[in-house]
Scaffold this motif. Structure first.
Motif, PDB file in Angstrom:
ATOM      1  N   ASN A  48      84.637 -36.618  26.249  1.00 52.91           N
ATOM      2  CA  ASN A  48      82.854 -35.917  26.630  1.00 52.91           C
ATOM      3  C   ASN A  48      82.912 -34.898  27.779  1.00 52.91           C
ATOM      4  O   ASN A  48      82.342 -34.226  27.186  1.00 52.91           O
ATOM      5  CB  ASN A  48      82.787 -37.090  26.144  1.00 52.91           C
ATOM      6  N   TYR A  49      83.138 -35.479  28.745  1.00 57.62           N
ATOM      7  CA  TYR A  49      83.059 -34.938  29.583  1.00 57.62           C
ATOM      8  C   TYR A  49      83.612 -33.505  29.862  1.00 57.62           C
ATOM      9  O   TYR A  49      83.053 -33.047  30.148  1.00 57.62           O
ATOM     10  CB  TYR A  49      83.664 -35.906  31.027  1.00 57.62           C
ATOM     11  N   SER A  50      84.879 -33.258  29.406  1.00 61.16           N
ATOM     12  CA  SER A  50      84.779 -31.592  28.885  1.00 61.16           C
ATOM     13  C   SER A  50      84.368 -31.261  28.199  1.00 61.16           C
ATOM     14  O   SER A  50      83.860 -29.809  28.742  1.00 61.16           O
ATOM     15  CB  SER A  50      86.657 -31.900  28.367  1.00 61.16           C
TER      16      SER A  50
ATOM     17  N   MET B 259      81.143 -33.267  39.183  1.00 61.75           N
ATOM     18  CA  MET B 259      81.364 -32.868  37.578  1.00 61.75           C
ATOM     19  C   MET B 259      81.963 -31.477  39.232  1.00 61.75           C
ATOM     20  O   MET B 259      83.452 -30.357  38.406  1.00 61.75           O
ATOM     21  CB  MET B 259      80.565 -31.987  37.593  1.00 61.75           C
TER      22      MET B 259
ATOM     23  N   TYR C  26      86.158 -33.160  38.889  1.00 60.32           N
ATOM     24  CA  TYR C  26      86.610 -33.060  37.398  1.00 60.32           C
ATOM     25  C   TYR C  26      88.143 -32.182  37.470  1.00 60.32           C
ATOM     26  O   TYR C  26      87.745 -30.994  36.930  1.00 60.32           O
ATOM     27  CB  TYR C  26      85.157 -32.941  36.156  1.00 60.32           C
TER      28      TYR C  26
ATOM     29  N   VAL D  80      81.252 -31.192  27.779  1.00 55.66           N
ATOM     30  CA  VAL D  80      79.598 -30.775  28.849  1.00 55.66           C
ATOM     31  C   VAL D  80      80.594 -30.343  29.938  1.00 55.66           C
ATOM     32  O   VAL D  80      79.439 -28.664  29.883  1.00 55.66           O
ATOM     33  CB  VAL D  80      79.634 -32.691  29.626  1.00 55.66           C
TER      34      VAL D  80
ATOM     35  N   HIS E  31      76.619 -36.682  39.438  1.00 53.14           N
ATOM     36  CA  HIS E  31      76.962 -36.315  38.593  1.00 53.14           C
ATOM     37  C   HIS E  31      77.763 -34.998  38.615  1.00 53.14           C
ATOM     38  O   HIS E  31      78.052 -34.311  38.337  1.00 53.14           O
ATOM     39  CB  HIS E  31      76.709 -36.812  36.585  1.00 53.14           C
TER      40      HIS E  31
ATOM     41  N   ILE F 240      72.107 -34.231  32.496  1.00 54.30           N
ATOM     42  CA  ILE F 240      73.019 -34.967  33.831  1.00 54.30           C
ATOM     43  C   ILE F 240      72.489 -35.771  35.141  1.00 54.30           C
ATOM     44  O   ILE F 240      71.144 -34.954  34.880  1.00 54.30           O
ATOM     45  CB  ILE F 240      73.256 -33.810  34.628  1.00 54.30           C
TER      46      ILE F 240
ATOM     47  N   GLU G 143      74.638 -37.045  29.712  1.00 55.09           N
ATOM     48  CA  GLU G 143      75.399 -36.720  28.769  1.00 55.09           C
ATOM     49  C   GLU G 143      76.994 -37.654  28.710  1.00 55.09           C
ATOM     50  O   GLU G 143      77.943 -37.602  28.379  1.00 55.09           O
ATOM     51  CB  GLU G 143      75.055 -35.727  28.213  1.00 55.09           C
ATOM     52  N   ILE G 144      77.279 -37.399  30.013  1.00 54.53           N
ATOM     53  CA  ILE G 144      78.707 -37.825  30.624  1.00 54.53           C
ATOM     54  C   ILE G 144      78.572 -39.169  30.465  1.00 54.53           C
ATOM     55  O   ILE G 144      80.117 -39.370  30.081  1.00 54.53           O
ATOM     56  CB  ILE G 144      78.747 -37.582  32.007  1.00 54.53           C
ATOM     57  N   CYS G 145      77.464 -40.311  30.783  1.00 56.74           N
ATOM     58  CA  CYS G 145      77.704 -41.725  30.810  1.00 56.74           C
ATOM     59  C   CYS G 145      77.869 -41.893  29.140  1.00 56.74           C
ATOM     60  O   CYS G 145      78.424 -43.168  28.471  1.00 56.74           O
ATOM     61  CB  CYS G 145      76.370 -42.510  30.817  1.00 56.74           C
TER      62      CYS G 145
END
Length: 142
Positions: free
Chosen positions: A28-30, A13, A16, A32, A9, A5, A50-52
């Protein structure tokens, strides 16, 4: 296991709700967030994380911009002041319920939001914080 991360972010988060740039980004974000809620730790990185990931193949990907790296620096300083230690790429961090609440309190008080200046999501995040983070997905274990 750890989740990679970038520092800003950690702020994103907190608010979010399952909204984002594209369906792939949100999915993807969910995922993570689910990993963090299951207790996985965080390894801070100094660039795209990983969010990107779903955004990195786009022609105009903002994840590499200097302004985003500066946002990371500002976020690391602000969050570090709340968690009581300096944060830098490579550091490990584990979010628990108490730390998340402490960060949300500071976010709502606008004391850690210097990194949010000029962010397109700033108004939405402000409304979410004012609404006591209702519906937010981040809920790490005790």
């Amino acid at each position: 296991m750890t989740v990679s991360i970038r520092a800003h972010h950690l702020l994103c988060m907190l608010t979010y709700l399952g909204k984002g740039y594209t369906e792939d980004f949100v999915r993807n974000y969910s995922a993570v967030i689910d990993r963090l809620n299951a207790g996985e730790g965080i390894r801070l990185v100094g660039g795209p994380d990983e969010i990107c990931a779903p955004m990195l193949n786009e022609n105009v990907c903002h994840c590499h911009n200097d302004s985003v790296r500066e946002r990371d620096n500002l976020a690391a300083q602000a969050i570090g002041s709340v968690v009581g230690r300096e944060l830098a790429p490579g550091n490990l961090l584990r979010l628990d319920a108490a730390t998340t609440q402490q960060l949300r309190d500071a976010f709502a008080a606008a004391s850690i939001r210097t990194a949010c200046t000029s962010c397109e999501w700033q108004a939405l995040c402000t409304r979410i914080a004012r609404n006591n983070y209702r519906g937010c997905q981040l809920a790490p274990p005790e």
